[in-house]
Design an enzyme around this catalytic site. Sequence first.
Site, PDB file in Angstrom:
ATOM      1  N   LYS A   1      64.674  27.209  23.421  1.00 28.35           N
ATOM      2  CA  LYS A   1      65.111  26.413  24.797  1.00 28.35           C
ATOM      3  C   LYS A   1      65.967  27.149  25.789  1.00 28.35           C
ATOM      4  O   LYS A   1      67.418  27.151  25.614  1.00 28.35           O
ATOM      5  CB  LYS A   1      65.896  24.949  24.435  1.00 28.35           C
TER       6      LYS A   1
ATOM      7  N   GLU B   1      69.636  16.303  31.576  1.00 32.56           N
ATOM      8  CA  GLU B   1      68.468  17.462  30.616  1.00 32.56           C
ATOM      9  C   GLU B   1      66.961  16.670  30.545  1.00 32.56           C
ATOM     10  O   GLU B   1      66.086  16.455  31.263  1.00 32.56           O
ATOM     11  CB  GLU B   1      68.825  17.571  29.326  1.00 32.56           C
TER      12      GLU B   1
ATOM     13  N   TYR C   1      42.498  27.513  16.867  1.00 32.26           N
ATOM     14  CA  TYR C   1      44.146  27.692  17.813  1.00 32.26           C
ATOM     15  C   TYR C   1      44.139  27.424  19.356  1.00 32.26           C
ATOM     16  O   TYR C   1      44.988  26.950  19.642  1.00 32.26           O
ATOM     17  CB  TYR C   1      44.589  29.135  17.540  1.00 32.26           C
TER      18      TYR C   1
ATOM     19  N   GLU D   1      65.864  19.458  17.141  1.00 32.77           N
ATOM     20  CA  GLU D   1      65.313  19.465  15.362  1.00 32.77           C
ATOM     21  C   GLU D   1      63.802  17.953  15.414  1.00 32.77           C
ATOM     22  O   GLU D   1      62.966  18.995  14.530  1.00 32.77           O
ATOM     23  CB  GLU D   1      66.188  19.223  14.822  1.00 32.77           C
TER      24      GLU D   1
END
Length: 119
Positions: free
Chosen positions: A98, A21, A53, A73
């Site tokens: 993901k 990954e 934004y 996380e």
Amino acid sequence: MDRIALRGLRARGFHGALPEERALGQTFLVDLVLGLDTRPAAEADDLTRTVHYGVVAEQVVAVVRGEPVKLIETLAQRIADQCLVHEAVQEVEVTVHKPQAPIAVPFEDVTLTIKRSRA
């Protein structure tokens, strides 16, 4: 509290616990809900009294493209921290998607959602 939502911010990152990954990378999607009081901006019709934004979106994409981490996380926390740098933003909900996670069975998406505020 008013809400500004950005959905489906997309960027390639090299995050994950597995070596492949981190070597190959993958596409991550991020949804944000920014909590703020938009009344001052609305009353004055003044962008400087709210959060831009477009700038937030660019900064979040830079975090995803930035320094690799093992856990989504950690990535979500970094994104939340970046959003809270903006003075107008009082709280943020971050969802990291993901969809290419290395899972052996068919699946559609893996997500993590966190909510952080100025406390």
